[in-house]
Design an enzyme around this catalytic site. Structure first.
Site, PDB file in Angstrom:
ATOM      1  N   LYS A  57      -6.961  29.046  31.274  1.00  0.00           N
ATOM      2  CA  LYS A  57      -5.828  29.291  30.431  1.00  0.00           C
ATOM      3  C   LYS A  57      -6.018  29.717  28.962  1.00  0.00           C
ATOM      4  O   LYS A  57      -5.520  30.704  28.309  1.00  0.00           O
ATOM      5  CB  LYS A  57      -4.439  28.419  30.697  1.00  0.00           C
ATOM      6  N   ARG A  83       5.302  22.840  32.354  1.00  0.00           N
ATOM      7  CA  ARG A  83       4.658  21.858  33.082  1.00  0.00           C
ATOM      8  C   ARG A  83       5.813  21.191  34.062  1.00  0.00           C
ATOM      9  O   ARG A  83       5.104  20.652  34.961  1.00  0.00           O
ATOM     10  CB  ARG A  83       4.007  21.038  32.547  1.00  0.00           C
ATOM     11  N   ARG A  87     -17.043  21.088  30.258  1.00  0.00           N
ATOM     12  CA  ARG A  87     -16.158  21.222  29.116  1.00  0.00           C
ATOM     13  C   ARG A  87     -16.323  19.976  28.021  1.00  0.00           C
ATOM     14  O   ARG A  87     -16.531  20.113  27.201  1.00  0.00           O
ATOM     15  CB  ARG A  87     -14.964  21.885  29.539  1.00  0.00           C
ATOM     16  N   ARG A  90     -13.106  16.173  24.051  1.00  0.00           N
ATOM     17  CA  ARG A  90     -11.763  15.868  24.599  1.00  0.00           C
ATOM     18  C   ARG A  90     -12.033  14.696  25.596  1.00  0.00           C
ATOM     19  O   ARG A  90     -12.588  14.777  26.739  1.00  0.00           O
ATOM     20  CB  ARG A  90     -11.233  16.846  25.585  1.00  0.00           C
ATOM     21  N   ARG A 110      -5.021  14.123  36.141  1.00  0.00           N
ATOM     22  CA  ARG A 110      -4.543  15.307  35.610  1.00  0.00           C
ATOM     23  C   ARG A 110      -4.273  16.099  36.883  1.00  0.00           C
ATOM     24  O   ARG A 110      -3.271  17.111  36.816  1.00  0.00           O
ATOM     25  CB  ARG A 110      -5.325  15.924  34.579  1.00  0.00           C
TER      26      ARG A 110
END
Ligand code: ADP
Length: 190
Positions: free
Chosen positions: A14, A89, A128, A134, A146
């Site tokens: 996204k 969400r 990532r 993160r 998640r």
């Protein structure tokens, strides 16, 4: 206004695709995840609160998220349109967004949902982690959380837009350019 909900599970792409769409269509990019992370960095009260949820892979409570998003939208009320990335969400967030846009005399144009299978998502998020810094990308257990939260609370938001005839599914597998092209074609066909 052209108001796009760019939807998809964690790791669907996204953020990457939003960058391209804002450039092509002159939109304002509102990523709730990015705004929360900026607040964490700035050690604001909102940031401290958000961090306690994000680090566990849980959603930040609706009321907090909706109020923050509302303030950001109102800052840009004269723009050509928005890309909402990571919002809504939950069904409550989707309803609140509709209400807010009515106040501005506009509405959501379309939900573009990037579809990527679970194994690929886990792979992308772990990769990532190497450069995102993160904490929620680095731990496979948090990634599992998640994805579970996405399946339980977020995926049902699709039906909210389906019932308004605003839902378009986009294959999220392929090169970044291929996926941009699919998104552009969907937007240009509106
Ligand atoms: P990703 O899509 O990769 O999970 P985001 O940057 O969109 O990453 O979100 C990171 C985290 O921020 C989420 O796991 C959640 O804790 C919090 N968050 C972001 N957007 C929302 C939202 N709309 N409602 C509640 N929590 C959110």
């Amino acid at each position: 206004m052209l108001n796009i909900v760019l939807f998809g599970p964690p790791g669907a792409g996204k953020g990457t695709q939003s960058e391209r769409l804002i450039e092509k269509y002159g939109l304002v990019h509102l990523s709730t995840g990015d705004i929360f992370r900026a607040n964490i960095k700035g050690e604001t009260e909102l940031g401290n609160l958000a961090k306690s949820y994000m680090d566990k892979g849980l959603l930040v409570p609706d009321e907090v998220t909706i109020n923050m998003l509302r303030a950001e939208v109102l800052k840009h009320s004269a723009c050509k349109g928005f890309i909402f990335d990571g919002f809504p969400r939950t069904q409550a967030q989707a309803a609140a967004l509709d209400q807010l846009l009515i106040e501005l005399g506009t509405s959501i144009s379309v939900m573009l949902a990037l579809e990527v299978e679970e194994e690929e998502l886990k792979d992308r998020l772990l990769k990532r982690a190497a450069f995102s810094g993160r904490a929620d990308d680095a731990d496979p257990k948090i990634i599992e959380n998640r994805i579970a939260v996405y399946n339980q609370e977020t995926a049902p938001v699709k039906s909210f837009y389906m019932s308004q005839n605003k839902f378009i599914s986009i294959d999220g597998l392929g090169t970044i350019d291929e996926i941009t092209l699919r998104l552009n074609q969907a937007i240009d066909s509106l």
